[in-house]
Design an enzyme around this catalytic site. Sequence first.
Site, PDB file in Angstrom:
ATOM      1  N   SER A   8       1.067  -1.032   0.685  1.00 23.38           N
ATOM      2  CA  SER A   8       0.193  -0.092   0.129  1.00 23.38           C
ATOM      3  C   SER A   8       0.886   1.197  -0.108  1.00 23.38           C
ATOM      4  O   SER A   8       2.352   1.097   0.238  1.00 23.38           O
ATOM      5  CB  SER A   8      -0.474   0.316   1.175  1.00 23.38           C
ATOM      6  OG  SER A   8      -1.459   0.985   0.961  1.00 23.38           O
ATOM      7  N   LYS A  51       2.018  -3.248   6.568  1.00 24.87           N
ATOM      8  CA  LYS A  51       2.296  -3.650   5.684  1.00 24.87           C
ATOM      9  C   LYS A  51       3.778  -3.372   5.615  1.00 24.87           C
ATOM     10  O   LYS A  51       4.948  -4.122   4.297  1.00 24.87           O
ATOM     11  CB  LYS A  51       1.398  -3.042   4.369  1.00 24.87           C
ATOM     12  CG  LYS A  51       0.169  -3.162   4.485  1.00 24.87           C
ATOM     13  CD  LYS A  51       0.306  -4.238   3.160  1.00 24.87           C
ATOM     14  CE  LYS A  51      -1.677  -3.833   3.593  1.00 24.87           C
ATOM     15  NZ  LYS A  51      -1.938  -5.931   2.438  1.00 24.87           N
ATOM     16  N   TYR A  57      -2.019  -1.022  10.896  1.00 25.43           N
ATOM     17  CA  TYR A  57      -2.283  -1.857   9.373  1.00 25.43           C
ATOM     18  C   TYR A  57      -1.343  -1.373   8.507  1.00 25.43           C
ATOM     19  O   TYR A  57      -0.680  -2.214   8.379  1.00 25.43           O
ATOM     20  CB  TYR A  57      -4.014  -1.510   9.105  1.00 25.43           C
ATOM     21  CG  TYR A  57      -3.479  -1.183   7.717  1.00 25.43           C
ATOM     22  CD1 TYR A  57      -3.809  -2.746   6.705  1.00 25.43           C
ATOM     23  CD2 TYR A  57      -3.516  -0.348   6.453  1.00 25.43           C
ATOM     24  CE1 TYR A  57      -3.763  -2.862   5.607  1.00 25.43           C
ATOM     25  CE2 TYR A  57      -3.531  -0.410   4.833  1.00 25.43           C
ATOM     26  CZ  TYR A  57      -3.579  -1.608   5.083  1.00 25.43           C
ATOM     27  OH  TYR A  57      -3.669  -2.428   3.344  1.00 25.43           O
TER      28      TYR A  57
HETATM   29  P1  NAD Z   1     -10.498  -8.013   1.145  1.00 28.59           P
HETATM   30  O1  NAD Z   1     -10.982  -7.794   2.969  1.00 28.59           O
HETATM   31  O2  NAD Z   1     -11.667  -7.688   0.714  1.00 28.59           O
HETATM   32  O3  NAD Z   1      -9.869  -9.401   0.750  1.00 28.59           O
HETATM   33  C1  NAD Z   1      -9.023  -9.970   1.802  1.00 28.59           C
HETATM   34  C2  NAD Z   1      -9.030 -10.824   1.483  1.00 28.59           C
HETATM   35  O4  NAD Z   1      -8.457 -12.194   2.277  1.00 28.59           O
HETATM   36  C3  NAD Z   1     -10.801 -11.628   2.108  1.00 28.59           C
HETATM   37  O5  NAD Z   1     -11.171 -12.621   1.009  1.00 28.59           O
HETATM   38  C4  NAD Z   1     -10.826 -12.282   3.233  1.00 28.59           C
HETATM   39  O6  NAD Z   1     -12.123 -13.104   3.551  1.00 28.59           O
HETATM   40  C5  NAD Z   1      -8.861 -13.140   3.077  1.00 28.59           C
HETATM   41  N1  NAD Z   1      -8.411 -12.783   4.207  1.00 28.59           N
HETATM   42  C6  NAD Z   1      -8.128 -12.488   5.837  1.00 28.59           C
HETATM   43  N2  NAD Z   1      -7.520 -13.076   6.216  1.00 28.59           N
HETATM   44  C7  NAD Z   1      -7.268 -14.349   5.709  1.00 28.59           C
HETATM   45  C8  NAD Z   1      -6.818 -15.660   6.710  1.00 28.59           C
HETATM   46  N3  NAD Z   1      -6.087 -15.285   7.605  1.00 28.59           N
HETATM   47  N4  NAD Z   1      -6.834 -16.454   5.926  1.00 28.59           N
HETATM   48  C9  NAD Z   1      -7.496 -16.554   4.537  1.00 28.59           C
HETATM   49  N5  NAD Z   1      -8.016 -15.826   3.989  1.00 28.59           N
HETATM   50  C10 NAD Z   1      -7.864 -14.563   4.775  1.00 28.59           C
HETATM   51  O7  NAD Z   1      -9.830  -6.752   0.918  1.00 28.59           O
HETATM   52  P2  NAD Z   1      -9.060  -6.161  -0.414  1.00 28.59           P
HETATM   53  O8  NAD Z   1      -9.648  -4.838  -0.710  1.00 28.59           O
HETATM   54  O9  NAD Z   1      -9.284  -7.286  -1.280  1.00 28.59           O
HETATM   55  O10 NAD Z   1      -7.933  -5.848  -0.334  1.00 28.59           O
HETATM   56  C11 NAD Z   1      -6.570  -7.323  -0.757  1.00 28.59           C
HETATM   57  C12 NAD Z   1      -4.807  -6.713  -0.104  1.00 28.59           C
HETATM   58  O11 NAD Z   1      -4.766  -4.731  -1.049  1.00 28.59           O
HETATM   59  C13 NAD Z   1      -5.256  -6.741   1.176  1.00 28.59           C
HETATM   60  O12 NAD Z   1      -3.953  -6.919   1.728  1.00 28.59           O
HETATM   61  C14 NAD Z   1      -5.161  -4.395   1.129  1.00 28.59           C
HETATM   62  O13 NAD Z   1      -4.149  -4.654   2.783  1.00 28.59           O
HETATM   63  C15 NAD Z   1      -4.020  -4.600   0.256  1.00 28.59           C
HETATM   64  N6  NAD Z   1      -4.566  -2.825  -0.368  1.00 28.59           N
HETATM   65  C16 NAD Z   1      -6.047  -3.012   0.222  1.00 28.59           C
HETATM   66  C17 NAD Z   1      -6.560  -1.107  -0.776  1.00 28.59           C
HETATM   67  C18 NAD Z   1      -7.358  -0.853  -0.783  1.00 28.59           C
HETATM   68  O14 NAD Z   1      -8.312  -0.010  -0.823  1.00 28.59           O
HETATM   69  N7  NAD Z   1      -8.674  -1.506  -0.768  1.00 28.59           N
HETATM   70  C19 NAD Z   1      -5.503  -0.820  -0.396  1.00 28.59           C
HETATM   71  C20 NAD Z   1      -3.896  -0.554  -0.528  1.00 28.59           C
HETATM   72  C21 NAD Z   1      -3.840  -2.168   0.124  1.00 28.59           C
END
Ligand code: NAD
Length: 339
Positions: free
Chosen positions: A124, A153, A149
């Site tokens: 991120s 990262k 958080y």
């Molecule tokens: P999201 O919560 O929709 O997807 C994350 C997925 O991981 C979910 O399906 C959840 O069920 C699964 N998960 C979490 N912990 C788990 C575990 N221990 N075992 C199995 N499954 C697990 O989030 P997203 O928006 O799709 O983000 C995906 C990644 O991108 C994350 O790591 C997030 O930190 C990163 N990210 C997201 C954003 C954003 O704005 N959406 C920005 C920067 C980084």
Amino acid sequence: MRILLAGGAGYIGSHTALALLKAGHDVVIVDNYCNSSPEAVRRVEELAGRSVEVFEADVRNPSAVLKSMTDKPVDGVIHFAGLKAVGESVRMPLAYYRNNIDTTLTLLECMGQAGIKNIVFSSSATVYGEEAPVPYLESMPRGRCSNPYGWTKSMMEQILEDAALADHELSVVLLRYFNPVGAHESGRIGEDPLGTPNNLMPYISQVAVGRRDLLTVFGGDYPTPDGTCRRDYIHVMDLAEGHVKAVEYGAGRTGVDVFNLGAGVPYSVLQMIRAFEAASGVSVKYVIGDRRAGDLPEFWADAKKASRVLGWQTSRTLEDMCRDAWNWQKNNPMGYPKS
Ligand code: NAD
Ligand code: UDP
């Protein structure tokens, strides 16, 4: 290639799964659905006209992860699995460190046992910290994060870098996302936050569809052109296609590479509201409220490296982001059906 998506049922993972399938790759997902729905995967299969193999398991469970990697040979891993709510991470730091760090360690250990040498990581823009000048460039050091958080990262980037130093055959691609928004143009998959949305675009969409009364704009007195914060919003399908390029790139190399995935253009909160209203034809009621703790006035990406090295750049406009976010929200006002 056959690509394993840890956390692949989530918002970004499901869109990436579709982009990978469309590019001709096979997809296997490990997810415990702690923040997602099996319906998202079902719809990805329907849109792609192809099936996805799913292991419903915690990514911290080594035997389940190893099985997902060895049942059929896997060529690369994309690691989305993590908890991502900034405010919650301040209230529950240990849960965030436990989940996010352990998923990363387990994936790396299992990859070692399965002989997989290609990992792409969901990082991120938050890792640039509170002091970095804009636009953010990949060559800048990681900075001080304002919440647990962000620290997870930053720490996970360090862990992945150390793993690559110790294993000269390993390829690590760190993707630093800016602000992903929107949905697949079909309106069949999209962002489905649990409870009250933390992020701007799902909040705007839920006000527009009548699920919430009004949006609070966090602060109107920032040193920006209209006084509201500016961010670099990126269409989730552009982001998904960035992952396809990144995992293909990682397959042919070793060592660590870092890429910003952003559009390189900042928009203010008020610009987002106006663009959404124009794209949807629906007015979005809002008030200007207090600043939210930890928010930076503005940041955006220098996205030239991804263009130069990966041959990837965004192609979707702000209007596309708003239209597709609205299309998803109006067709699925309560998100995916809850079982
Ligand atoms: P999201 O919560 O929709 O997807 C994350 C997925 O991981 C979910 O399906 C959840 O069920 C699964 N998960 C979490 N912990 C788990 C575990 N221990 N075992 C199995 N499954 C697990 O989030 P997203 O928006 O799709 O983000 C995906 C990644 O991108 C994350 O790591 C997030 O930190 C990163 N990210 C997201 C954003 C954003 O704005 N959406 C920005 C920067 C980084
Ligand atoms: N924001 C807002 N009201 C909301 C949610 C977000 O004004 O209900 C603002 C927030 O202050 C930031 C921008 O919208 O300037 C994007 O916030 P988001 O949480 O989506 O992403 P962040 O940049 O914080 O990761």
